[in-house]
Design an enzyme around this catalytic site. Structure first.
Site, PDB file in Angstrom:
ATOM      1  N   HIS A  27      77.901  53.933  30.972  1.00 49.90           N
ATOM      2  CA  HIS A  27      78.062  53.353  29.295  1.00 49.90           C
ATOM      3  C   HIS A  27      76.622  53.809  28.818  1.00 49.90           C
ATOM      4  CE1 HIS A  27      76.537  50.621  31.843  1.00 49.90           C
ATOM      5  NE2 HIS A  27      75.505  49.617  30.598  1.00 49.90           N
ATOM      6  N   GLY A  29      75.400  56.109  28.752  1.00 51.19           N
ATOM      7  CA  GLY A  29      75.251  57.863  27.908  1.00 51.19           C
ATOM      8  C   GLY A  29      76.276  58.043  26.419  1.00 51.19           C
ATOM      9  N   LEU A  30      75.549  59.640  26.379  1.00 48.27           N
ATOM     10  CA  LEU A  30      76.160  59.964  24.931  1.00 48.27           C
ATOM     11  C   LEU A  30      77.581  59.360  24.724  1.00 48.27           C
ATOM     12  CD1 LEU A  30      76.058  61.645  22.446  1.00 48.27           C
ATOM     13  CD2 LEU A  30      76.786  63.565  23.416  1.00 48.27           C
ATOM     14  N   SER A 123      85.641  68.502  29.218  1.00 50.81           N
ATOM     15  CA  SER A 123      84.909  69.170  28.252  1.00 50.81           C
ATOM     16  C   SER A 123      85.451  70.597  27.644  1.00 50.81           C
ATOM     17  CB  SER A 123      83.529  69.423  29.553  1.00 50.81           C
ATOM     18  OG  SER A 123      83.139  70.710  28.522  1.00 50.81           O
ATOM     19  N   SER A 124      85.226  71.241  27.152  1.00 53.77           N
ATOM     20  CA  SER A 124      86.272  72.288  26.125  1.00 53.77           C
ATOM     21  C   SER A 124      86.307  73.544  27.009  1.00 53.77           C
ATOM     22  CB  SER A 124      85.694  73.018  25.353  1.00 53.77           C
ATOM     23  OG  SER A 124      84.325  73.009  25.143  1.00 53.77           O
ATOM     24  N   CYS A 125      84.891  73.322  28.286  1.00 53.66           N
ATOM     25  CA  CYS A 125      84.210  75.069  29.512  1.00 53.66           C
ATOM     26  C   CYS A 125      85.377  74.830  30.462  1.00 53.66           C
ATOM     27  CB  CYS A 125      83.033  74.434  29.456  1.00 53.66           C
ATOM     28  SG  CYS A 125      82.865  72.978  30.975  1.00 53.66           S
ATOM     29  N   TYR A 152      80.859  73.430  36.932  1.00 53.17           N
ATOM     30  CA  TYR A 152      81.080  72.000  35.827  1.00 53.17           C
ATOM     31  C   TYR A 152      83.341  72.130  35.719  1.00 53.17           C
ATOM     32  CZ  TYR A 152      80.937  68.490  32.177  1.00 53.17           C
ATOM     33  OH  TYR A 152      80.917  67.368  31.569  1.00 53.17           O
ATOM     34  N   LYS A 156      85.856  69.302  36.554  1.00 48.95           N
ATOM     35  CA  LYS A 156      86.771  69.424  35.395  1.00 48.95           C
ATOM     36  C   LYS A 156      88.158  68.991  35.914  1.00 48.95           C
ATOM     37  CE  LYS A 156      83.344  66.134  33.819  1.00 48.95           C
ATOM     38  NZ  LYS A 156      83.503  64.477  32.947  1.00 48.95           N
ATOM     39  N   LEU A 182      79.481  67.980  21.968  1.00 52.84           N
ATOM     40  CA  LEU A 182      79.493  67.045  21.162  1.00 52.84           C
ATOM     41  C   LEU A 182      77.847  66.337  21.161  1.00 52.84           C
ATOM     42  CD1 LEU A 182      81.495  64.382  24.007  1.00 52.84           C
ATOM     43  CD2 LEU A 182      82.205  65.074  21.635  1.00 52.84           C
ATOM     44  N   HIS A 195      72.096  70.028  25.651  1.00 53.20           N
ATOM     45  CA  HIS A 195      72.605  70.833  25.169  1.00 53.20           C
ATOM     46  C   HIS A 195      72.301  70.921  23.884  1.00 53.20           C
ATOM     47  CE1 HIS A 195      75.881  68.735  27.119  1.00 53.20           C
ATOM     48  NE2 HIS A 195      76.509  69.565  27.338  1.00 53.20           N
ATOM     49  N   ARG A 203      62.780  70.436  18.814  1.00 51.37           N
ATOM     50  CA  ARG A 203      61.739  71.396  18.961  1.00 51.37           C
ATOM     51  C   ARG A 203      61.493  71.348  17.476  1.00 51.37           C
ATOM     52  NH1 ARG A 203      64.597  76.263  21.385  1.00 51.37           N
ATOM     53  NH2 ARG A 203      64.273  74.513  23.551  1.00 51.37           N
ATOM     54  N   TRP A 218      67.171  79.771  21.311  1.00 53.62           N
ATOM     55  CA  TRP A 218      67.851  80.863  22.746  1.00 53.62           C
ATOM     56  C   TRP A 218      68.885  81.656  22.745  1.00 53.62           C
ATOM     57  CZ3 TRP A 218      68.373  77.186  26.983  1.00 53.62           C
ATOM     58  CH2 TRP A 218      67.199  75.785  27.656  1.00 53.62           C
ATOM     59  N   ARG A 225      79.975  77.809  18.113  1.00 57.08           N
ATOM     60  CA  ARG A 225      80.483  76.655  18.944  1.00 57.08           C
ATOM     61  C   ARG A 225      80.742  74.927  18.014  1.00 57.08           C
ATOM     62  NH1 ARG A 225      79.492  78.753  22.207  1.00 57.08           N
ATOM     63  NH2 ARG A 225      78.049  79.130  24.246  1.00 57.08           N
ATOM     64  N   ASP A 285      73.582  83.640  26.022  1.00 57.71           N
ATOM     65  CA  ASP A 285      74.457  82.899  25.282  1.00 57.71           C
ATOM     66  C   ASP A 285      75.784  81.962  26.054  1.00 57.71           C
ATOM     67  OD1 ASP A 285      73.340  84.114  22.403  1.00 57.71           O
ATOM     68  OD2 ASP A 285      74.463  85.770  23.589  1.00 57.71           O
TER      69      ASP A 285
HETATM   70  O1  GFB Z   1      75.125  73.499  24.115  1.00 60.56           O
HETATM   71  P1  GFB Z   1      74.807  74.732  24.700  1.00 60.56           P
HETATM   72  O2  GFB Z   1      73.763  74.501  26.398  1.00 60.56           O
HETATM   73  O3  GFB Z   1      76.264  74.987  26.634  1.00 60.56           O
HETATM   74  O4  GFB Z   1      74.519  75.676  24.440  1.00 60.56           O
HETATM   75  P2  GFB Z   1      77.543  75.575  25.659  1.00 60.56           P
HETATM   76  C1  GFB Z   1      75.483  76.382  23.406  1.00 60.56           C
HETATM   77  C2  GFB Z   1      74.100  77.840  22.579  1.00 60.56           C
HETATM   78  O5  GFB Z   1      73.692  77.610  22.226  1.00 60.56           O
HETATM   79  C3  GFB Z   1      74.117  79.169  24.042  1.00 60.56           C
HETATM   80  C4  GFB Z   1      72.181  78.442  22.390  1.00 60.56           C
HETATM   81  O6  GFB Z   1      74.552  79.975  23.271  1.00 60.56           O
HETATM   82  C5  GFB Z   1      72.647  78.820  23.605  1.00 60.56           C
HETATM   83  O7  GFB Z   1      72.114  79.913  23.868  1.00 60.56           O
HETATM   84  N1  GFB Z   1      71.050  78.200  22.386  1.00 60.56           N
HETATM   85  C6  GFB Z   1      70.051  77.963  21.753  1.00 60.56           C
HETATM   86  C7  GFB Z   1      70.482  76.471  23.191  1.00 60.56           C
HETATM   87  N2  GFB Z   1      69.150  77.521  21.610  1.00 60.56           N
HETATM   88  C8  GFB Z   1      68.849  76.341  22.965  1.00 60.56           C
HETATM   89  C9  GFB Z   1      68.666  75.244  23.301  1.00 60.56           C
HETATM   90  O8  GFB Z   1      67.045  74.689  22.961  1.00 60.56           O
HETATM   91  N3  GFB Z   1      68.687  74.723  24.149  1.00 60.56           N
HETATM   92  C10 GFB Z   1      70.694  74.959  24.840  1.00 60.56           C
HETATM   93  N4  GFB Z   1      71.289  74.747  25.336  1.00 60.56           N
HETATM   94  N5  GFB Z   1      70.879  76.083  24.583  1.00 60.56           N
HETATM   95  C11 GFB Z   1      77.921  74.103  27.601  1.00 60.56           C
HETATM   96  C12 GFB Z   1      78.178  73.982  28.908  1.00 60.56           C
HETATM   97  O9  GFB Z   1      77.992  75.209  27.547  1.00 60.56           O
HETATM   98  O10 GFB Z   1      79.133  72.805  26.908  1.00 60.56           O
HETATM   99  C13 GFB Z   1      78.548  72.440  29.629  1.00 60.56           C
HETATM  100  O11 GFB Z   1      77.191  74.457  29.787  1.00 60.56           O
HETATM  101  C14 GFB Z   1      79.397  71.691  28.839  1.00 60.56           C
HETATM  102  O12 GFB Z   1      78.846  72.691  30.956  1.00 60.56           O
HETATM  103  C15 GFB Z   1      79.428  71.484  27.189  1.00 60.56           C
HETATM  104  O13 GFB Z   1      80.383  72.525  28.670  1.00 60.56           O
HETATM  105  C16 GFB Z   1      80.489  71.236  26.105  1.00 60.56           C
HETATM  106  O14 GFB Z   1      78.396  75.417  24.719  1.00 60.56           O
HETATM  107  O15 GFB Z   1      77.025  77.206  26.036  1.00 60.56           O
END
Ligand code: GFB
Length: 328
Positions: A27, A29-30, A123-125, A152, A156, A182, A195, A203, A218, A225, A285
């Site tokens: 409870h 968390g996000l 999760s969608s992953c 992960y 799931k 989310l 995320h 940032r 990154w 997404r 990516d």
């Molecule tokens: O949100 P994110 O970490 O997870 O990254 P996923 C989404 C995209 O954003 C990737 C780019 O293409 C990253 O390279 N990105 C750009 C960044 N800048 C940044 C940054 O500063 N931080 C992060 N984190 N990403 C997750 C899964 O995948 O999705 C989890 O790892 C989960 O398990 C979640 O399922 C919903 O969308 O790639």
């Protein structure tokens, strides 16, 4: 909408009593905090909540004692080890191990101690890296996973299958919802482990405050997404608890899809950073695209309400009031 959903739940469903005892695991968390806000808004008065310190869900004996003592009637399983692409890639043992432990303990104890209905969240992953887009529920286990988050994802997928197994063997009402990416209040704004959306918000904010000329994002910026505000997710969870009792998991998406480059431009605008964007292509990516097909949920009668732009503004306000203010 909340009122409608509240009255739908009360009409002839087993969640008819606002005093029904509901355990929201996770409870703080996000997701869990948004579900608690929604249930309280709907007038539910008997929520059972435990911090990680009070109840470690990876400890089977503690989880059993908790259920034996509290005997909740409904369980929403929003407790999980979560993180962005870097955290998933760096701590695979935590992501598979902790999540398998939490969900196995909670699902089994909930069944053993007479819980009426349980909602498991994934999760969608869980879907294959190159699943058809938009991704229907039937794409599960049809191809290889995205390597950055397979640990992960496997946990799931096991959660979905555990719910299905208990339904098949015991006729127990365990359902699963699969949210898309989310964001919202109480997110994790860690610079590396979070995320993309909270990472960029922080940032850009810090760059604005420090007068920096450039913010580095990154990857290539090309991945797509879909983003859902967590208040919409909470609404969907309560809706599913009241309206859905099927074997198959249900996708929970917004249909609002952007490239990471578009997201970065949007966050930059909302935060008010006026410098340049740079790209760090040494960072992964991840999966190229993961747009959910949420037509099943739509056919049950649920639609999201929060636009990405409004949701970003609200989340940035929350960040300023809660994270920045707390650090001052
Ligand atoms: O949100 P994110 O970490 O997870 O990254 P996923 C989404 C995209 O954003 C990737 C780019 O293409 C990253 O390279 N990105 C750009 C960044 N800048 C940044 C940054 O500063 N931080 C992060 N984190 N990403 C997750 C899964 O995948 O999705 C989890 O790892 C989960 O398990 C979640 O399922 C919903 O969308 O790639």
């Amino acid at each position: 909408m909340a009122e409608t959903i509240g009255s739908e739940i009360t009409s002839g469903s087993s969640m008819s009593e606002k005093s029904a005892k509901i355990f929201v695991a996770g409870h703080r968390g996000l997701v869990g905090s948004a579900i608690v806000r929604k249930l309280e808004e709907l007038g539910f008065t008997n929520l059972v909540l435990r911090t990680h310190h009070e109840l470690d869900l990876t400890r089977q004996a503690d989880v059993e004692s908790f259920f034996a003592q509290e005997k909740p009637v409904y369980v929403i399983l929003a407790a999980a080890k979560v993180g962005g692409i870097h955290a998933n890639n760096t701590y695979p043992a935590d992501f598979i191990g902790v999540n398998l432990q939490i969900q196995t303990n909670v699902i089994h104890s909930a069944y053993e101690h007479g819980v009426k209905k349980l909602l498991f969240l994934g999760s969608s992953c869980i879907y294959p890296k190159f699943a058809p887009q938009p991704i229907p529920e039937s794409a599960l286990l049809t191809g290889p996973l995205e390597p950055t988050n397979e640990w992960y994802a496997i946990a799931k997928i096991a959660g979905i299958k555990t719910c299905q197994a208990y339904r098949i063997q015991h006729g127990w009402d365990a359902i699963s919802g699969m949210p898309t990416n989310l964001y919202g209040p109480n997110d994790n704004f860690h610079p590396q482990n979070s995320h993309v959306l909270p990472a960029l918000m922080r940032r850009f904010h810090e760059a604005k405050v420090n007068g920096a000329e450039e913010v580095v994002v990154w990857g290539t910026g090309s991945p797509l997404r879909e983003f859902l505000h967590v208040d919409d997710l909470a609404d969907a969870c309560v809706f599913l608890l009241g309206r859905y009792s099927g074997l198959e998991h249900v996708n929970i998406g917004s249909g609002q899809e952007v490239t990471i480059k578009e997201l970065a431009e949007l966050v930059k605008e909302v935060v008010g950073f006026e410098g340049k964007l740079g790209w760090d292509c040494t960072k992964p990516d991840g999966t190229p695209r993961k747009l959910m097909d949420s037509s099943k949920l739509a056919s049950l009668g649920w639609t999201p309400k929060v636009s990405l732009r409004d949701g970003l503004r609200q989340t940035y306000d929350w960040y300023l009031e809660n994270v920045c203010a707390a650090n001052q």
